[in-house]
Motif scaffolding. Structure first.
Motif, PDB file in Angstrom:
ATOM      1  N   LEU A  77       0.822  -1.207   0.000  1.00 50.72           N
ATOM      2  CA  LEU A  77       0.000   0.000   0.000  1.00 50.72           C
ATOM      3  C   LEU A  77       0.862   1.265   0.000  1.00 50.72           C
ATOM      4  O   LEU A  77       0.545   2.240  -0.701  1.00 50.72           O
ATOM      5  CB  LEU A  77      -0.925  -0.004   1.218  1.00 50.72           C
ATOM      6  CG  LEU A  77      -2.094  -0.987   1.168  1.00 50.72           C
ATOM      7  CD1 LEU A  77      -2.797  -1.049   2.521  1.00 50.72           C
ATOM      8  CD2 LEU A  77      -3.085  -0.586   0.087  1.00 50.72           C
ATOM      9  N   ILE A  78       1.945   1.252   0.763  1.00 47.84           N
ATOM     10  CA  ILE A  78       2.826   2.430   0.796  1.00 47.84           C
ATOM     11  C   ILE A  78       3.379   2.706  -0.598  1.00 47.84           C
ATOM     12  O   ILE A  78       3.354   3.852  -1.082  1.00 47.84           O
ATOM     13  CB  ILE A  78       3.976   2.219   1.807  1.00 47.84           C
ATOM     14  CG1 ILE A  78       3.429   2.258   3.243  1.00 47.84           C
ATOM     15  CG2 ILE A  78       5.056   3.291   1.627  1.00 47.84           C
ATOM     16  CD1 ILE A  78       4.440   1.821   4.287  1.00 47.84           C
ATOM     17  N   GLY A  79       3.879   1.660  -1.252  1.00 52.60           N
ATOM     18  CA  GLY A  79       4.425   1.840  -2.599  1.00 52.60           C
ATOM     19  C   GLY A  79       3.387   2.341  -3.580  1.00 52.60           C
ATOM     20  O   GLY A  79       3.632   3.272  -4.362  1.00 52.60           O
ATOM     21  N   MET A  80       2.183   1.745  -3.549  1.00 47.56           N
ATOM     22  CA  MET A  80       1.126   2.141  -4.474  1.00 47.56           C
ATOM     23  C   MET A  80       0.616   3.557  -4.180  1.00 47.56           C
ATOM     24  O   MET A  80       0.310   4.322  -5.103  1.00 47.56           O
ATOM     25  CB  MET A  80      -0.032   1.138  -4.416  1.00 47.56           C
ATOM     26  CG  MET A  80       0.232  -0.145  -5.167  1.00 47.56           C
ATOM     27  SD  MET A  80       0.538   0.187  -6.914  1.00 47.56           S
ATOM     28  CE  MET A  80       1.010  -1.439  -7.486  1.00 47.56           C
ATOM     29  N   MET A  81       0.522   3.924  -2.902  1.00 41.91           N
ATOM     30  CA  MET A  81       0.063   5.268  -2.570  1.00 41.91           C
ATOM     31  C   MET A  81       1.074   6.317  -3.016  1.00 41.91           C
ATOM     32  O   MET A  81       0.702   7.397  -3.492  1.00 41.91           O
ATOM     33  CB  MET A  81      -0.211   5.378  -1.062  1.00 41.91           C
ATOM     34  CG  MET A  81      -1.470   4.637  -0.615  1.00 41.91           C
ATOM     35  SD  MET A  81      -1.980   5.011   1.087  1.00 41.91           S
ATOM     36  CE  MET A  81      -0.596   4.394   2.040  1.00 41.91           C
ATOM     37  N   LEU A  82       2.361   6.004  -2.891  1.00 41.93           N
ATOM     38  CA  LEU A  82       3.394   6.922  -3.377  1.00 41.93           C
ATOM     39  C   LEU A  82       3.269   7.118  -4.887  1.00 41.93           C
ATOM     40  O   LEU A  82       3.290   8.249  -5.386  1.00 41.93           O
ATOM     41  CB  LEU A  82       4.782   6.380  -3.024  1.00 41.93           C
ATOM     42  CG  LEU A  82       5.234   6.527  -1.580  1.00 41.93           C
ATOM     43  CD1 LEU A  82       6.532   5.760  -1.355  1.00 41.93           C
ATOM     44  CD2 LEU A  82       5.436   8.003  -1.233  1.00 41.93           C
ATOM     45  N   LEU A  83       3.140   6.018  -5.619  1.00 40.86           N
ATOM     46  CA  LEU A  83       3.035   6.104  -7.075  1.00 40.86           C
ATOM     47  C   LEU A  83       1.782   6.870  -7.501  1.00 40.86           C
ATOM     48  O   LEU A  83       1.825   7.720  -8.396  1.00 40.86           O
ATOM     49  CB  LEU A  83       3.027   4.699  -7.684  1.00 40.86           C
ATOM     50  CG  LEU A  83       4.338   3.919  -7.604  1.00 40.86           C
ATOM     51  CD1 LEU A  83       4.110   2.469  -8.005  1.00 40.86           C
ATOM     52  CD2 LEU A  83       5.401   4.549  -8.487  1.00 40.86           C
ATOM     53  N   ALA A  84       0.666   6.553  -6.869  1.00 38.44           N
ATOM     54  CA  ALA A  84      -0.590   7.208  -7.234  1.00 38.44           C
ATOM     55  C   ALA A  84      -0.547   8.705  -6.930  1.00 38.44           C
ATOM     56  O   ALA A  84      -0.992   9.525  -7.737  1.00 38.44           O
ATOM     57  CB  ALA A  84      -1.754   6.555  -6.491  1.00 38.44           C
ATOM     58  N   GLU A  85       0.015   9.088  -5.785  1.00 38.25           N
ATOM     59  CA  GLU A  85       0.074  10.506  -5.436  1.00 38.25           C
ATOM     60  C   GLU A  85       1.048  11.262  -6.333  1.00 38.25           C
ATOM     61  O   GLU A  85       0.793  12.404  -6.725  1.00 38.25           O
ATOM     62  CB  GLU A  85       0.482  10.666  -3.965  1.00 38.25           C
ATOM     63  CG  GLU A  85       0.518  12.099  -3.476  1.00 38.25           C
ATOM     64  CD  GLU A  85      -0.796  12.835  -3.700  1.00 38.25           C
ATOM     65  OE1 GLU A  85      -0.760  14.064  -3.914  1.00 38.25           O
ATOM     66  OE2 GLU A  85      -1.860  12.199  -3.662  1.00 38.25           O
ATOM     67  N   LEU A  86       2.167  10.633  -6.691  1.00 38.14           N
ATOM     68  CA  LEU A  86       3.095  11.264  -7.627  1.00 38.14           C
ATOM     69  C   LEU A  86       2.421  11.514  -8.972  1.00 38.14           C
ATOM     70  O   LEU A  86       2.562  12.584  -9.570  1.00 38.14           O
ATOM     71  CB  LEU A  86       4.332  10.379  -7.825  1.00 38.14           C
ATOM     72  CG  LEU A  86       5.330  10.312  -6.669  1.00 38.14           C
ATOM     73  CD1 LEU A  86       6.303   9.164  -6.885  1.00 38.14           C
ATOM     74  CD2 LEU A  86       6.078  11.635  -6.544  1.00 38.14           C
ATOM     75  N   ALA A  87       1.681  10.494  -9.447  1.00 37.91           N
ATOM     76  CA  ALA A  87       0.984  10.635 -10.727  1.00 37.91           C
ATOM     77  C   ALA A  87      -0.064  11.733 -10.657  1.00 37.91           C
ATOM     78  O   ALA A  87      -0.213  12.530 -11.598  1.00 37.91           O
ATOM     79  CB  ALA A  87       0.344   9.306 -11.118  1.00 37.91           C
TER      80      ALA A  87
END
Length: 432
Positions: A77-87
């Motif tokens: 979840l941490i990795g996916m939330m970082l990617l989604a927020e960056l996008a």
């Protein structure tokens, strides 16, 4: 005549029955779904877990063990939330949605199909929560730019595809990691199992949703859609997402747990993007929904307590008996019960409990696939079914749009069952 054996929790003496644990778990789950006083979801899950420990119903060591079982999910979840927020921060989702609107060339039906395709892509590569949280406002902005008279048909896509496409890959839904746990199949085994059910789920969802919205898609949309320029940092975010997808596909192919690679890829992408971005790391960190982590941890503790009541053993025995009597019947029963049950208790606790049950029962792959399909796809029935749908409602409220639970249920009752029937039938066909 032999007496009918009752489950252990029904045959226990009234004063030893675990009503207290069940009551606390039910109240905490209701708090997560209903959000009384508008308090965040994680407060109710954490409060329920703390109450179980405080009352001595669950030893602190067992509660910590329950939290630790979610380590791979937290990292994922941490990795996916970082990617989604960056996008989101770098405008990648706005750019994708605007591109889709421009390619529609004035056709509402074509715009509907393009938004559906973008939603599918985001769900498959970034998980269903990303579709609900960050694609929804981007679609709302583009629909306004396209001067569409009816915005809701396009926004509904974000809710329904977030669940319908969430078992294409293991990374498409955190619930997938929960159900399989440490027994996550490698990618080359996952794809043959779920490719056909995913195609059936996505196609059925598109056809029924498109049919139900046909009257609202007759008016043309604007053709002069302004497509924002994608900044260099946005291009880096897109490259980081693509690279992460490749890393996770490779990890899945080798049977490596996905949490650590996802987190590492998200952190690496964040460092790279922020080095070229006009926004600082504090802005990114502030906008991430960190409450998801204690929410999931609290739910793991609640399931740990439920397991101590013996209910998971009893359900595993019941499921195992169904499998011995009729594997096909058990497949249909498991998929149907989970699909509708998720809408009563939300798919996160249902998935956690179901994951324990299928591991204990050691069911054949079609039954496990039906359980996962039910947990992932079943929430398309109602607004309470999944965290992604709850997050979608929150995103809509920020846009000044409200969808009642009854309105969603009437639509979900048309969209979800055909997709579920076809997806479970496909799982049986593949596993047969």
């Amino acid at each position: 005549m032999a007496a009918l054996a009752l489950p252990s929790w029904l045959s226990a003496a009234p004063w030893t029955m675990p009503w207290t644990i069940w009551g606390i778990a039910a109240a905490a789950t209701a708090g997560v779904i209903l959000r009384p006083f508008a308090w965040p979801e994680f407060i109710w899950a954490v409060a329920g877990a703390a109450l179980l420990v405080g009352l001595g119903l669950l030893p602190a060591a067992d509660a910590l063990a329950g939290v630790a079982r979610g380590t791979d999910v937290y990292l994922f979840l941490i990795g996916m939330m970082l990617l989604a927020e960056l996008a989101r921060q770098e405008g990648l989702f706005d750019w994708l949605a605007a591109k889709a609107a421009a390619h529609a060339r004035g056709s509402a039906s074509r715009l509907f199909g393009l938004v559906f395709a973008v939603g599918t892509l985001v769900t498959v590569l970034l998980s269903n929560d990303a579709t609900a949280v960050v694609l929804t406002p981007a679609v709302a902005a583009v629909v306004r730019a396209a001067k569409a008279r009816q915005a809701l048909p396009y926004l509904l896509i974000c809710a329904f595809i977030a669940n319908a496409a969430s078992f294409v890959l293991p990374i498409s839904n955190p619930a997938n990691l929960v159900i399989y746990g440490s027994q996550m199949p490698p990618l080359l085994r996952w794809l043959p199992t779920y490719a056909l059910p995913s195609v059936a789920s996505i196609a059925a969802t598109y056809l029924v949703l498109r049919w139900t919205q046909r009257a609202r898609l007759r008016d043309p949309v604007a053709t002069d859609i302004a497509v924002p320029a994608l900044r260099p940092a946005g291009k880096l975010a897109a490259a980081g997402i693509a690279a992460t997808a490749l890393v996770l596909l490779a990890a899945s192919a080798r049977g490596i747990p996905l949490g650590l690679p996802t987190c590492a890829a998200g952190l690496a992408t964040a460092i790279l993007v922020l080095s070229r971005s006009q926004s600082g790391p504090l802005a990114m960190v502030k906008d991430i929904a960190w409450g998801v982590l204690p929410l999931v941890a609290g739910l793991f503790v609640l399931v740990e307590a439920l397991q101590r009541t013996g209910i998971t053993d009893d359900l595993a025995a019941l499921l195992g008996d169904l499998v011995r009597r009729s594997p096909a019947g058990a497949t249909w029963a498991a998929g149907g019960v989970l699909a509708f049950g998720c809408n009563l208790v939300n798919n996160l606790p249902a998935g956690l409990l179901a994951g324990r049950v299928v591991q204990l029962a050691q069911v054949p792959e079609p039954v496990r696939a039906a359980v996962l399909i039910g947990v992932d796809l079943g929430p398309n029935l109602s607004v309470t079914g999944s965290l992604a749908t709850i997050l979608w409602l929150t995103a809509l409220r920020r846009e000044g749009i409200r969808v009642s639970a009854w309105r969603f249920l009437k639509l979900g009752a048309l969209v979800m069952p055909p997709a579920l029937l076809l997806a479970v039938a496909a799982a049986l066909l593949v596993g047969g």
